[in-house]
Design an enzyme around this catalytic site. Structure first.
Site, PDB file in Angstrom:
ATOM      1  N   CYS A  39      51.059 -18.005  16.181  1.00 27.09           N
ATOM      2  CA  CYS A  39      52.156 -18.460  15.631  1.00 27.09           C
ATOM      3  C   CYS A  39      52.294 -19.983  15.732  1.00 27.09           C
ATOM      4  CB  CYS A  39      53.229 -17.804  16.260  1.00 27.09           C
ATOM      5  SG  CYS A  39      54.790 -18.576  15.586  1.00 27.09           S
ATOM      6  N   CYS A  42      55.535 -21.356  16.972  1.00 28.75           N
ATOM      7  CA  CYS A  42      55.596 -21.116  18.366  1.00 28.75           C
ATOM      8  C   CYS A  42      55.157 -22.333  18.986  1.00 28.75           C
ATOM      9  CB  CYS A  42      55.018 -19.951  18.789  1.00 28.75           C
ATOM     10  SG  CYS A  42      55.574 -18.450  18.205  1.00 28.75           S
TER      11      CYS A  42
END
Length: 424
Positions: A39, A42
């Site tokens: 991600c 993230c």
């Protein structure tokens, strides 16, 4: 489930899973980021998470900060129904609270301090009440002693503490301008005034709190916009600084019993300083300044057909939205959803080329070049030559359709005579 989560938290914090896990569950508090290694958001959020942890530690906060890789701890991700990344949750005792606000350090710390403490805080003096009012734009206050209404208030506060603040107070600490018809009572203080909860008129307390937890007009971002959309109320948006004088007049001319008061109750007001989000929603370019009414339940919107210059123009436009005569654009149908996806992809590509043109050319040019090369090689490939008999080898005689040797023919197609065969 709770014990298992606490064991994982203990391991993440370099503790040994032990009987003290229950102590960690009920007396320690954690704010955790659920993430995946693939991600990109993230990775972008990770430095902010470290800043949050450092700030909370310097403040002496009892909240610990950590993160959980959902690709490793899949059972936890399934238990808490983790669907998007990064997901931020605060765990306090046997309760968990989702954070859905902006991914900024200040916003997360404000959320942590609000949720990690008591759900309902007491205001014991006039000075404390004034201090709270000076630091918060909106608060809910329960006034009175123990009652059934207070139990409902605490239950609703547990649900909405993630969004706003809840307090209790006595009549003595309230401002002199506050007039109560009956006690106990619940009041929301916002917009420089207050509104009292009336169970007969307002209905369910949780519904009333959810409706009143927004100021009458404030700066809206994408997070608060969709929260307001959950109320199934149209959201009135305008460019801040241009139409603000109309809004102030509009908010102050309402009187009970007029048609305009119903308009105020049925529409949420807010403003945005930029038009990027609106451009993505309408898949176009709105002219600045702008006025738009959004229906977030179906991703629809209404635009005024003429220029808004007076209060009458504004009321006429808002009433047309409420009675359904205004043209509803957009929507969340399959065609509109597909267009929005392509528009978002186009906007992303354009922004990439504007921010990093050379890198973008490499990213998009490399796969295109490979595909072009493969197609070119396929089209220009030379077919393999027919097989030829090896030098010195004798070719097998040709066979006819019945498997017999075909007659040798002269170039002109005439069969050889017996003398010619002897000469051969």
């Amino acid at each position: 489930m709770l014990w298992f989560l606490c064991c994982v938290i203990c391991l993440l914090c370099n503790f040994v899973s032990c009987p003290l896990c229950w102590y960690h569950a009920f007396f320690l508090k954690y704010i955790l980021q659920f993430y995946t290694p693939w991600c990109a958001y993230c990775h972008t959020f990770e430095p902010i998470l470290y800043e949050v942890g450092a700030e909370l530690k310097s403040m002496g906060s009892p909240v610990n900060v950590g993160k959980i890789d959902t690709t490793v701890h899949t059972s936890i991700a399934s238990e808490f129904n983790i669907r998007g990344y990064p997901t931020i949750k605060l765990f306090k005792g046997d309760l968990s609270f989702d954070y859905k606000g902006p991914r900024t350090k200040d916003a997360i710390i404000e959320f942590t301090n609000r949720v990690s403490g008591p759900v309902v805080k007491p205001l014991s003096s006039v000075q404390l009440f004034q201090h709270v009012m000076s630091h918060h734009d909106l608060i809910f206050v329960y006034i009175g002693q123990e009652s059934l209404l207070k139990k409902k208030y605490y239950k609703a506060a547990t649900e909405y503490i993630v969004h706003t603040y809840f307090f209790t107070a006595s009549e003595e600490v309230l401002p002199k301008a506050v007039t109560l018809q009956d006690v106990p009572a619940i009041a929301v203080f916002k917009d420089g005034t207050y509104y009292l909860y009336n169970e007969i008129v307002d209905g369910d307390l949780s519904f009333w709190i959810n409706r009143e937890r927004f100021p009458s007009y404030f700066q809206i971002d994408s997070f608060s916009l969709y929260q307001m959309g959950e109320l199934s109320k149209p959201v009135f948006l305008y460019k801040h600084g241009e139409y603000i004088y109309i809004i102030y007049i509009l908010m102050n001319i309402y009187t009970v019993g007029t048609e305009s008061i119903q308009t105020l109750c049925d529409i949420s007001f807010g403003y945005m300083d930029g038009n990027e989000y609106i451009n993505g929603l309408i898949m176009g370019e709105v002219e600045m300044p702008f006025i738009i009414v959004l229906n977030m339940t179906i991703d629809g919107y209404c635009l005024p057909e003429s220029t808004i210059e007076t209060i009458e123009d504004l009321l006429r436009f808002l009433n047309s939205v409420l009675d359904g005569s205004a043209k509803l654009l957009g929507g969340n149908g399959f065609l509109q959803h597909t267009k929005r996806v392509f528009n978002k992809a186009r906007s992303t590509v354009v922004s990439m080329f504007q921010a990093a043109p050379f890198f973008s050319c490499f990213v998009f040019g490399l796969p295109v070049g490979i595909v072009v090369l493969v197609i070119w090689r396929t089209c220009t490939a030379v077919p393999a030559d027919d097989e030829k008999p090896m030098e010195g080898a004798t070719a097998s005689p040709a066979l006819d359709a019945h498997g017999r040797k075909a007659k040798e023919m002269q170039p002109d197609g005439i069969e050889k005579t017996s003398e010619a065969k002897k000469e051969d």
